[in-house]
Design a protein around this motif. Structure first.
Motif, PDB file in Angstrom:
ATOM      1  N   HIS A 159       2.118  -4.833   6.717  1.00 14.08           N
ATOM      2  CA  HIS A 159       2.514  -3.472   6.360  1.00 14.08           C
ATOM      3  C   HIS A 159       3.782  -3.540   5.506  1.00 14.08           C
ATOM      4  O   HIS A 159       4.662  -4.374   5.747  1.00 14.08           O
ATOM      5  CB  HIS A 159       2.764  -2.622   7.611  1.00 14.08           C
ATOM      6  N   LYS A 160       3.869  -2.656   4.524  1.00  9.36           N
ATOM      7  CA  LYS A 160       5.000  -2.685   3.583  1.00  9.36           C
ATOM      8  C   LYS A 160       6.353  -2.505   4.260  1.00  9.36           C
ATOM      9  O   LYS A 160       7.377  -2.913   3.716  1.00  9.36           O
ATOM     10  CB  LYS A 160       4.807  -1.641   2.485  1.00  9.36           C
TER      11      LYS A 160
ATOM     12  N   LYS B 162      -2.871  -6.986  -3.511  1.00  8.29           N
ATOM     13  CA  LYS B 162      -3.207  -5.563  -3.641  1.00  8.29           C
ATOM     14  C   LYS B 162      -2.938  -4.838  -2.329  1.00  8.29           C
ATOM     15  O   LYS B 162      -2.749  -5.459  -1.281  1.00  8.29           O
ATOM     16  CB  LYS B 162      -4.675  -5.382  -4.036  1.00  8.29           C
ATOM     17  N   THR B 163      -2.958  -3.514  -2.409  1.00  8.89           N
ATOM     18  CA  THR B 163      -2.870  -2.669  -1.224  1.00  8.89           C
ATOM     19  C   THR B 163      -4.282  -2.438  -0.705  1.00  8.89           C
ATOM     20  O   THR B 163      -5.193  -2.120  -1.480  1.00  8.89           O
ATOM     21  CB  THR B 163      -2.205  -1.318  -1.560  1.00  8.89           C
TER      22      THR B 163
ATOM     23  N   ASP C 191      -2.249   1.853   5.435  1.00  5.63           N
ATOM     24  CA  ASP C 191      -2.528   0.977   4.294  1.00  5.63           C
ATOM     25  C   ASP C 191      -1.754  -0.313   4.540  1.00  5.63           C
ATOM     26  O   ASP C 191      -0.635  -0.280   5.062  1.00  5.63           O
ATOM     27  CB  ASP C 191      -2.053   1.615   2.989  1.00  5.63           C
TER      28      ASP C 191
ATOM     29  N   ASP D 169      -6.382  -0.041   1.315  1.00  9.64           N
ATOM     30  CA  ASP D 169      -6.345   1.334   1.813  1.00  9.64           C
ATOM     31  C   ASP D 169      -7.003   1.441   3.185  1.00  9.64           C
ATOM     32  O   ASP D 169      -8.074   0.866   3.420  1.00  9.64           O
ATOM     33  CB  ASP D 169      -7.061   2.274   0.840  1.00  9.64           C
TER      34      ASP D 169
ATOM     35  N   GLU E  37      -0.739  -4.431   2.974  1.00 11.79           N
ATOM     36  CA  GLU E  37      -0.569  -5.234   1.765  1.00 11.79           C
ATOM     37  C   GLU E  37      -1.201  -6.613   1.975  1.00 11.79           C
ATOM     38  O   GLU E  37      -0.957  -7.258   2.996  1.00 11.79           O
ATOM     39  CB  GLU E  37       0.908  -5.379   1.419  1.00 11.79           C
TER      40      GLU E  37
ATOM     41  N   TRP F 209       1.686 -11.222  -3.518  1.00 10.39           N
ATOM     42  CA  TRP F 209       1.050  -9.946  -3.279  1.00 10.39           C
ATOM     43  C   TRP F 209      -0.160  -9.824  -4.191  1.00 10.39           C
ATOM     44  O   TRP F 209      -0.086 -10.115  -5.391  1.00 10.39           O
ATOM     45  CB  TRP F 209       2.044  -8.809  -3.553  1.00 10.39           C
TER      46      TRP F 209
ATOM     47  N   GLU G  43      -6.601   0.128   6.026  1.00 10.08           N
ATOM     48  CA  GLU G  43      -6.999  -1.189   6.534  1.00 10.08           C
ATOM     49  C   GLU G  43      -6.806  -1.345   8.032  1.00 10.08           C
ATOM     50  O   GLU G  43      -7.531  -2.073   8.683  1.00 10.08           O
ATOM     51  CB  GLU G  43      -6.190  -2.276   5.799  1.00 10.08           C
TER      52      GLU G  43
END
Length: 178
Positions: free
Chosen positions: A135-136, A154-155, A168, A157, A170, A152, A159
């Motif tokens: 998680h960001k 992608k994100t 979401d 969505d 990463e 990194w 998830e």
């Protein structure tokens, strides 16, 4: 796989680690609840941890998942875990999940442990790609991934389900290079 330094070791969980593992999970419950709720819920008593260690031992024997304990050399207590999961031998890919108790943070133990675990995954299991899903807001985990060469991608969505919310996440990856 075994790593031993002056302050910690990285090794397979053993039945005698059950009490220490359960103590780690309970004492860091708030810290682990958001991103490791399943592992936390499976280790809320010494008996639960014994069962958890038995399952993890079978998974290692079957090479389906590898759970390693980060242990404090001085006390022999479990300080954290590294789990190599979602292994796909056809795609030659796996995913790391990890946690470290608050009192052991900031010492470089997780960064060095991930380095040893990724070498194991590449050299022993012959995987070619490793992932970490973070998680960001988990900046410490992102730093550990980046220090170990993960980038990194992608994100992802929606998830991860954490309690009643969907998050979401990463995706970080590392490709094997000869």
């Amino acid at each position: 796989m075994k790593l031993k330094t002056e302050s910690f070791s990285l090794e397979v969980l053993k039945p005698q680690d059950a009490q220490s593992l359960s103590r780690l999970m309970i004492s860091n419950g708030k810290r682990f609840q958001q991103y490791l709720p399943k592992t936390l819920s499976e280790n809320l008593s010494e008996a639960d941890s014994k069962n958890y260690i038995q399952r993890k031992t079978k998974q290692i024997k079957n090479k389906t998942e590898f759970t390693f304990a980060i242990k404090d050399i001085d006390s022999d207590d479990v300080a954290g875990l590294i789990i190599l999961k979602n292994i796909d031998y056809q795609l030659k890919q796996g995913e790391f999940s990890y946690c470290l108790g608050q009192k052991y943070s900031g010492r470089g133990w997780m960064t060095r442990s991930i380095k040893a675990a990724k070498n194991f995954a590449f050299n022993e299991l012959k995987l070619k790609s490793l992932q970490i899903i973070i998680h960001k807001s988990n900046l410490a985990s992102i730093q550990i991934a980046e220090r170990n060469g993960f980038t990194w991608i992608k994100t992802l969505d929606n998830e991860y389900v954490s309690g009643i919310s969907v998050l979401d996440m990463e995706l970080y990856e590392l490709q094997y290079e000869k």
